[in-house]
Design an enzyme around this catalytic site. Sequence first.
Site, PDB file in Angstrom:
ATOM      1  N   ASN A   1       0.798  -1.239   0.000  1.00 31.34           N
ATOM      2  CA  ASN A   1       0.000   0.000   0.000  1.00 31.34           C
ATOM      3  C   ASN A   1       0.827   1.283   0.000  1.00 31.34           C
ATOM      4  O   ASN A   1       0.342   2.326  -0.433  1.00 31.34           O
ATOM      5  CB  ASN A   1      -1.022  -0.002   1.150  1.00 31.34           C
ATOM      6  CG  ASN A   1      -0.382  -0.036   2.503  1.00 31.34           C
ATOM      7  OD1 ASN A   1       0.788  -0.346   2.631  1.00 31.34           O
ATOM      8  ND2 ASN A   1      -1.149   0.286   3.522  1.00 31.34           N
TER       9      ASN A   1
ATOM     10  N   GLY B   1       0.980  -7.749   6.780  1.00 33.46           N
ATOM     11  CA  GLY B   1      -0.078  -8.389   7.556  1.00 33.46           C
ATOM     12  C   GLY B   1       0.441  -9.484   8.472  1.00 33.46           C
ATOM     13  O   GLY B   1       1.577  -9.427   8.978  1.00 33.46           O
ATOM     14  N   ASP B   2      -0.389 -10.528   8.640  1.00 38.22           N
ATOM     15  CA  ASP B   2      -0.053 -11.629   9.552  1.00 38.22           C
ATOM     16  C   ASP B   2       1.254 -12.337   9.193  1.00 38.22           C
ATOM     17  O   ASP B   2       1.847 -13.026  10.039  1.00 38.22           O
ATOM     18  CB  ASP B   2      -1.171 -12.683   9.529  1.00 38.22           C
ATOM     19  CG  ASP B   2      -2.390 -12.165  10.280  1.00 38.22           C
ATOM     20  OD1 ASP B   2      -2.262 -11.101  10.928  1.00 38.22           O
ATOM     21  OD2 ASP B   2      -3.464 -12.803  10.200  1.00 38.22           O
ATOM     22  N   THR B   3       1.680 -12.164   7.927  1.00 35.57           N
ATOM     23  CA  THR B   3       2.964 -12.754   7.516  1.00 35.57           C
ATOM     24  C   THR B   3       4.040 -12.384   8.534  1.00 35.57           C
ATOM     25  O   THR B   3       4.924 -13.191   8.832  1.00 35.57           O
ATOM     26  CB  THR B   3       3.391 -12.178   6.136  1.00 35.57           C
ATOM     27  OG1 THR B   3       2.242 -12.143   5.293  1.00 35.57           O
ATOM     28  CG2 THR B   3       4.488 -12.964   5.513  1.00 35.57           C
TER      29      THR B   3
ATOM     30  N   GLU C   1       5.689  -3.883  11.724  1.00 38.59           N
ATOM     31  CA  GLU C   1       4.488  -3.046  11.726  1.00 38.59           C
ATOM     32  C   GLU C   1       3.426  -3.844  10.998  1.00 38.59           C
ATOM     33  O   GLU C   1       3.499  -4.028   9.783  1.00 38.59           O
ATOM     34  CB  GLU C   1       4.743  -1.714  11.012  1.00 38.59           C
ATOM     35  CG  GLU C   1       5.696  -0.804  11.753  1.00 38.59           C
ATOM     36  CD  GLU C   1       5.164  -0.299  13.082  1.00 38.59           C
ATOM     37  OE1 GLU C   1       3.934  -0.320  13.293  1.00 38.59           O
ATOM     38  OE2 GLU C   1       5.987   0.110  13.912  1.00 38.59           O
TER      39      GLU C   1
ATOM     40  N   CYS D   1      -3.091   0.728   6.988  1.00 34.25           N
ATOM     41  CA  CYS D   1      -3.136   0.045   8.287  1.00 34.25           C
ATOM     42  C   CYS D   1      -3.773   0.955   9.314  1.00 34.25           C
ATOM     43  O   CYS D   1      -4.384   0.502  10.265  1.00 34.25           O
ATOM     44  CB  CYS D   1      -1.736  -0.362   8.716  1.00 34.25           C
ATOM     45  SG  CYS D   1      -0.624   1.019   8.776  1.00 34.25           S
ATOM     46  N   THR D   2      -3.627   2.270   9.107  1.00 31.77           N
ATOM     47  CA  THR D   2      -4.164   3.236  10.066  1.00 31.77           C
ATOM     48  C   THR D   2      -5.579   3.695   9.717  1.00 31.77           C
ATOM     49  O   THR D   2      -6.059   4.670  10.288  1.00 31.77           O
ATOM     50  CB  THR D   2      -3.242   4.470  10.135  1.00 31.77           C
ATOM     51  OG1 THR D   2      -3.001   4.885   8.794  1.00 31.77           O
ATOM     52  CG2 THR D   2      -1.940   4.187  10.842  1.00 31.77           C
TER      53      THR D   2
ATOM     54  N   GLU E   1      -9.957  -6.791   9.832  1.00 32.80           N
ATOM     55  CA  GLU E   1      -9.675  -5.581   9.054  1.00 32.80           C
ATOM     56  C   GLU E   1      -9.980  -5.847   7.589  1.00 32.80           C
ATOM     57  O   GLU E   1      -9.412  -6.750   6.983  1.00 32.80           O
ATOM     58  CB  GLU E   1      -8.248  -5.066   9.252  1.00 32.80           C
ATOM     59  CG  GLU E   1      -7.120  -5.975   8.891  1.00 32.80           C
ATOM     60  CD  GLU E   1      -5.783  -5.232   8.826  1.00 32.80           C
ATOM     61  OE1 GLU E   1      -5.742  -4.005   8.898  1.00 32.80           O
ATOM     62  OE2 GLU E   1      -4.758  -5.927   8.675  1.00 32.80           O
TER      63      GLU E   1
ATOM     64  N   ARG F   1      -0.092   7.648  10.354  1.00 34.54           N
ATOM     65  CA  ARG F   1       1.308   7.353  10.713  1.00 34.54           C
ATOM     66  C   ARG F   1       2.125   8.641  10.743  1.00 34.54           C
ATOM     67  O   ARG F   1       2.952   8.841  11.605  1.00 34.54           O
ATOM     68  CB  ARG F   1       1.893   6.394   9.683  1.00 34.54           C
ATOM     69  CG  ARG F   1       3.383   6.190   9.761  1.00 34.54           C
ATOM     70  CD  ARG F   1       3.780   4.991   8.926  1.00 34.54           C
ATOM     71  NE  ARG F   1       3.260   5.071   7.582  1.00 34.54           N
ATOM     72  CZ  ARG F   1       3.997   5.372   6.502  1.00 34.54           C
ATOM     73  NH1 ARG F   1       5.278   5.625   6.620  1.00 34.54           N
ATOM     74  NH2 ARG F   1       3.455   5.414   5.301  1.00 34.54           N
TER      75      ARG F   1
END
Length: 496
Positions: A169, A246-248, A264, A298-299, A391, A451
């Site tokens: 992103n 992400g979860d990675t 992050e 993410c925010t 999310e 951010r």
Amino acid sequence: MAGTGVFEEIIEGDVFKYYTDGEWKKSASGKSVAIINPTTRTTQYKVQACTQEEVNKVMESSKIAQKHWAKTPLWKRAELLHKAAAILKEHKAPIAECLVKEIAKPAKDTVTEVVRSGDLISYCAEEGVRILGEGKFLVSDSFPGNERTKYCLTSKIPLGVVLAIPPFNYPVNLAVSKIGPALIAGNSLVLKPPTQGAVACLHMVQCFNLAGFPKGLISCVTGKGSEIGDFLTMHPGVNCISFTGGDTGISISKKAGMVPLQMELGGKDACIVLEDADLDLVAANIIKGGFSYSGQRCTAVKVVLVMESVADALVEKVNAKVAKLKVGPPEEDCDITPVVSESSANFIEGLAKDAKTKGATFCQEYKREGNLIWPLLLDNVRPDMRIAWEEPFGPIVPVIRINSIEEGIHHCNASNFGLQGCVFTKDINKAILISDAMETGTVQINSAPARGPDHFPFQGLKDSGIGSQGITNSINMMTKIKSTVINLPTPSYTMG
Ligand SMILES: NC(=O)C1=CN([C@@H]2O[C@H](COP(=O)(O)OP(=O)(O)OC[C@H]3O[C@@H](n4cnc5c(N)ncnc54)[C@H](OP(=O)(O)O)[C@@H]3O)[C@@H](O)[C@H]2O)C=CC1
Ligand SMILES: O=C(O)[C@H](O)COP(=O)(O)O
């Protein structure tokens, strides 16, 4: 245009090359990875599918280059970073064009991303010169039982090879937010760009190449994260991993060796709205916070927790603004553009369907064409719906009506994420108490989560991350403390 002018050497045929040892190279694999344009859903670009052997070579050169770089004066490192920043900004147009095609970011925001990245690099150079130019001097007699016989000098030293893995992103900005701090601190850097966004990253790396950084200091290996990711993150040559995604990130943390990690990860940023809030301000921030870049931040505001007494009024105001959002292709600077992939669109659709089945109020009709999903506000969302917790990374914002502040805080803290949150109220005392009670890395008072500015600390609690970003924190994170202790034969006290 992408791959032309100063960027001509980074492409051969229709496949972009990878960057190692100061050169652009084709992979021996003979294979490429396709980058699908989210808008047209056809192949836009191709990048090299690097092999494990190539990764090994990259790590070797990176290690050698770092040893020389660590001996390069700080002011010279800063000078080169300033040069790279200027070149990046000069060539913002082709890089922005890649972002439009690879990740469907609205055109004007892509230019902002590149310019912001140039500014970030320059700020790293300036901040690095300040904070790395200072160390500490400690004396031993402050600790019980000690005379003043020991002088301790500390300084910050580089870690070695930093592996940077940004997400799709903000491929350029979140790459340079790792590259800038790593380089000013005397590290070398290996970049594994996200597949969607890889070509923009390769152009950005060429700007560093043009600035004249020593060969091997920066490398960029391309390939699918699922194929070369583990090999990279578990590579013995890596001395630090800075990952955003992400979860990675959670599985990387479990597999990585004993190296410092900066993670992050995802978020489910809550927006708590009290009865005395300025509802026009809240509505504007829900639109900006929830729907900019189609919610793929993410925010992003990912759940609104509003007091029942003002919920109708707020929902009406937000709906009026949603109606004005322009939906369409990124080239036309639309507010809502196609989400990054078909699988992402399917996931978002799954959340909407689940909410429908469980009785959420759809303030707009659900509409999707390909990867383009129209903005959607879901009212009367309840905790048994997936959208209350997951999310979407898409243009869907759930509203949960609450009857007390405690209920809002409880929902926020029950999440496995803890990135950011926000609270809207005119009562600053209440705002501070709520901020303290929210288990998130940052709380914004009377504004949507964000951010930036890029020198602010940025961190997630719980599954949202490890460590803290932001220019100063990243520079510190990418260094270790080295002490030298001078032992005196007799105690010595300065007399003044
Ligand atoms: N907290 C924060 O600052 C941010 C968090 N995010 C979070 O990121 C997610 C969306 O971004 P997305 O890019 O899809 O995230 P992913 O976690 O899917 O990917 C992030 C990066 O990891 C790479 N990768 C994939 N698999 C591996 C692996 N096994 N080992 C190493 N690297 C790997 C990807 O490469 P490839 O593309 O080739 O698969 C990409 O470069 C959301 O959950 C969002 O909340 C996003 C932005 C900022
Ligand atoms: O990658 C993200 O989503 C971010 O780190 C958010 O950045 P922003 O708040 O500046 O959009």
